[in-house]
Design a protein around this motif. Structure first.
Motif, PDB file in Angstrom:
ATOM      1  N   THR A 310       0.867  -1.170   0.000  1.00  0.00           N
ATOM      2  CA  THR A 310       0.000   0.000   0.000  1.00  0.00           C
ATOM      3  C   THR A 310       0.910   1.227   0.000  1.00  0.00           C
ATOM      4  O   THR A 310       2.114   1.131   0.277  1.00  0.00           O
ATOM      5  CB  THR A 310      -0.901   0.051   1.239  1.00  0.00           C
ATOM      6  OG1 THR A 310      -0.085   0.219   2.408  1.00  0.00           O
ATOM      7  CG2 THR A 310      -1.733  -1.230   1.371  1.00  0.00           C
ATOM      8  N   LEU A 365      -4.680  -4.424  -4.860  1.00  0.00           N
ATOM      9  CA  LEU A 365      -5.185  -3.946  -3.575  1.00  0.00           C
ATOM     10  C   LEU A 365      -6.706  -3.906  -3.549  1.00  0.00           C
ATOM     11  O   LEU A 365      -7.300  -3.577  -2.522  1.00  0.00           O
ATOM     12  CB  LEU A 365      -4.616  -2.564  -3.262  1.00  0.00           C
ATOM     13  CG  LEU A 365      -3.097  -2.513  -3.056  1.00  0.00           C
ATOM     14  CD1 LEU A 365      -2.653  -1.082  -2.739  1.00  0.00           C
ATOM     15  CD2 LEU A 365      -2.653  -3.459  -1.945  1.00  0.00           C
ATOM     16  N   CYS A 374     -11.116   2.038  -1.843  1.00  0.00           N
ATOM     17  CA  CYS A 374      -9.929   2.628  -1.217  1.00  0.00           C
ATOM     18  C   CYS A 374     -10.164   4.114  -0.991  1.00  0.00           C
ATOM     19  O   CYS A 374     -10.636   4.819  -1.890  1.00  0.00           O
ATOM     20  CB  CYS A 374      -8.696   2.427  -2.106  1.00  0.00           C
ATOM     21  SG  CYS A 374      -8.241   0.692  -2.338  1.00  0.00           S
TER      22      CYS A 374
END
Length: 596
Positions: A310, A365, A374
């Motif tokens: 990340t 992700l 996100c």
């Protein structure tokens, strides 16, 4: 091709629900390794280091429109951000900036730049104003006298400077050692040579070069022929340091191993020096922080060494490895984050759409399409913002490294990050499932590749641009040569830039009404040499008067042409009269004019 920037609602609707739900997809090139240095070629191909097999467009003439993501909101710089000191000053202190959302970053235009969408990859011309900061490996405080005129004659504005160039280069990872003749072609500056100045090498999970002694041989050959920079990167830590206990398939570096793995990285430059006598200029702590290898089905391209972070994780790790690289003698620059998609440097959006399935690109992700899953860099990408907002990491970032895969376009430096770093695009090629996958050797592909370079230099203000491989290992356009050794025209259009735009040259602005389908860039050398590279995407020749102003005007300009019939061929000089010369651009061509 003409890839449009930004996603519409209709474009998002094309992406399958399983991708939108966060299932990882893969679009990077590379190969599998067991960590010992042995490598097996992965079928398929896409974003960075990896050979790919198959060709969704054998003709090489792919003209599919590929929408690309626009940069979205990033964390605010905050009231105390100011302009942090450059990483060239290791002792500088960067104020802490909180990860709060800020205004949306405009995807197509930076300050002072008008945008016209044309040519291969959705090139935008000209680029916006450069950032601020010290002159170090590419950042030049721009001379900005206001908006450029989009009317009147095309004029090279020698007094309006942009980024300083470090040069152009190539990768050798997982490639056989170059012969003397091949090294001459790549790094020499004579006839039939393209004058590269940068070599990027790879470190394996054991802290050794993937290519073994072949790597040392390549370094020696490159530097003997004038390469000025050798840079390094890595694809995966050892399996026992990762969350998935594997060097392939992504997985995260576990925090308890940050220190030990950083020590291994910091030990690599000494090995380069010991075996070659060459100082490593810069080191990236991770290749493609945003990519996980995931098989061979579209849009994935194989299983090979990969590791994901990340944005927040990567900033924490950079803060550990950065001081170790800077403490070396001589110091080694930290190059980060080398994301596979340029858009992931400043956004959680991902590229779209693969060919033929119109699938979303790599999103390990699980941010989604659009990236509703996100919120910022704590659970998503946004590596540039994560590094900038970290209380320690940003001061150690010397070079903003990135790749140009999938979207095939650059992203402008955002206005809310005032401390601009030099930008190096360190890996790009034609990979499976994406436009220009090949295999092809024709001028159409070569001009498309030139369009990628133009876009990186003008929109992304890159100081360096590197191709992936010299010779493809599968049926793709990942090499300057096809797998059977056939020379592709793209070798010569890369040479239209690399042979003439030397380290220390500075890009300058171009004003005036540029004809549709023509993309020019201009540069000036420390000795006053003027270089103009003009891409003509049109199927017809273009006659273009070009004026040179704001500095010393050469007496003549010598054209060097790559077209359907010429391979970086030097032609008769064109006289400059009253500051203007007649630029003849052949149909579907790249021409470099040089005046001294």
């Amino acid at each position: 091709m003409n890839a449009k920037r930004g996603f519409s609602a209709n474009m998002w609707a094309m992406v399958p629900a399983l991708i939108a739900g966060g299932m990882s997809s893969c679009t990077s090139s590379g190969e599998a390794s067991d960590g010992s240095g042995a490598v097996t070629t992965a079928p398929g191909t896409v974003t960075t280091p990896t050979p790919s097999l198959g060709s969704p467009d054998p003709s090489g003439g792919n003209t599919t429109t590929v929408p690309t993501a626009a940069a979205t909101s990033g964390p605010s710089a905050g009231p105390n951000s100011g302009a942090p000191s450059s990483a060239s000053t290791p002792g500088a202190v960067v104020p802490t900036v909180g990860p709060t959302p800020s205004a949306t970053v405009a995807p197509d235009t930076a300050a002072g730049g008008a945008t016209t969408d044309m040519g291969a990859g959705g090139q935008n011309n000209p680029a916006g104003a450069g950032g601020t900061g010290p002159v170090d490996a590419g950042v030049v405080p721009p001379v900005d006298d206001g908006p450029l005129s989009q009317e009147g004659p095309v004029t090279i504005e020698l007094g309006r400077t942009r980024q300083e160039m470090a040069g152009f280069g190539i990768n050798n990872n997982w490639q056989p050692a170059w012969t003397d003749e091949q090294a001459d072609t790549l790094f020499g500056t004579g006839p039939g040579q393209i004058g590269l100045t940068i070599l990027r090498i790879g470190m394996n999970p054991r802290g050794e070069p993937y290519n073994g002694d072949d790597c040392w041989s390549d370094i020696e050959k490159a530097t003997e022929r004038g390469a000025e920079y050798v840079i390094g990167t890595l694809w995966s830590p050892p399996a026992d340091m990762k969350s998935n206990n594997s060097i392939t398939g992504g997985g995260h570096l576990l925090p308890e191993h940050y220190e030990a793995w950083a020590d291994t990285i910091a030990a690599f430059p000494a090995k380069v020096k010991q075996n070659t006598g060459v100082d490593l200029y810069a080191m990236s702590p991770q290749n493609e922080t945003d990519f996980a290898s995931c098989g061979t089905q579209e849009p994935c391209n194989g299983n090979y060494d990969t590791t994901i972070f990340t944005g927040a994780e990567y900033a924490e790790f950079a803060a550990v490895v950065g001081p170790k690289l800077h403490a070396l003698n001589p110091p080694v620059k930290l190059m980060s984050p080398e994301a596979s998609e340029w858009i992931h440097v400043w956004s959680n959006e991902s590229g779209c759409c693969s060919i033929p399935g119109n699938l979303g690109s790599s999103d390990p992700l699980g941010c989604g399409f659009p990236p509703d899953n996100c919120t910022d860099y704590n659970d998503g990408y946004m590596y540039g913002y994560a590094l900038y907002n970290h209380p320690t990491a940003w001061q150690y970032v010397d070079i903003l490294g990135t790749h140009q895969y999938d979207t095939q376009v650059a992203e402008p430096w955002p206005d809310d990050v005032p401390d601009k770093k030099p930008v190096w695009q360190t890996e790009m090629s034609g990979v499976k499932w994406w436009p220009e996958a090949g295999p092809s050797t024709d001028i159409d592909n070569a001009v498309a590749v030139a369009g990628w370079i133009h876009n990186a230099l003008t929109v992304g203000e890159a100081s360096a641009w590197l191709w992936w491989w010299y010779k493809a290992l599968g049926d793709t356009n990942e090499g300057l040569l096809l797998a059977d050794g056939t020379i592709a025209k793209r070798q010569w259009t890369l040479g239209n830039y690399s042979k003439f735009i030397r380290p220390g040259y500075t890009r300058v602005d171009i004003s005036g009404a540029v004809p549709e389908g023509v993309e020019p860039t201009a540069f000036v050398g420390p000795d006053g040499t003027v270089v103009v590279v003009a891409i003509n995407h049109n199927a017809a020749a273009v006659e273009l008067p070009i004026t040179i102003g704001g500095g010393t005007v050469p007496a003549s300009m010598t054209p060097n042409v790559t077209s359907a019939t010429d391979d970086l061929a030097e032609k008769a000089a064109v006289m400059v009269t009253d500051g203007t010369f007649a630029a003849s651009l052949a149909a579907t061509s790249v021409t470099t004019f040089v005046g001294r």
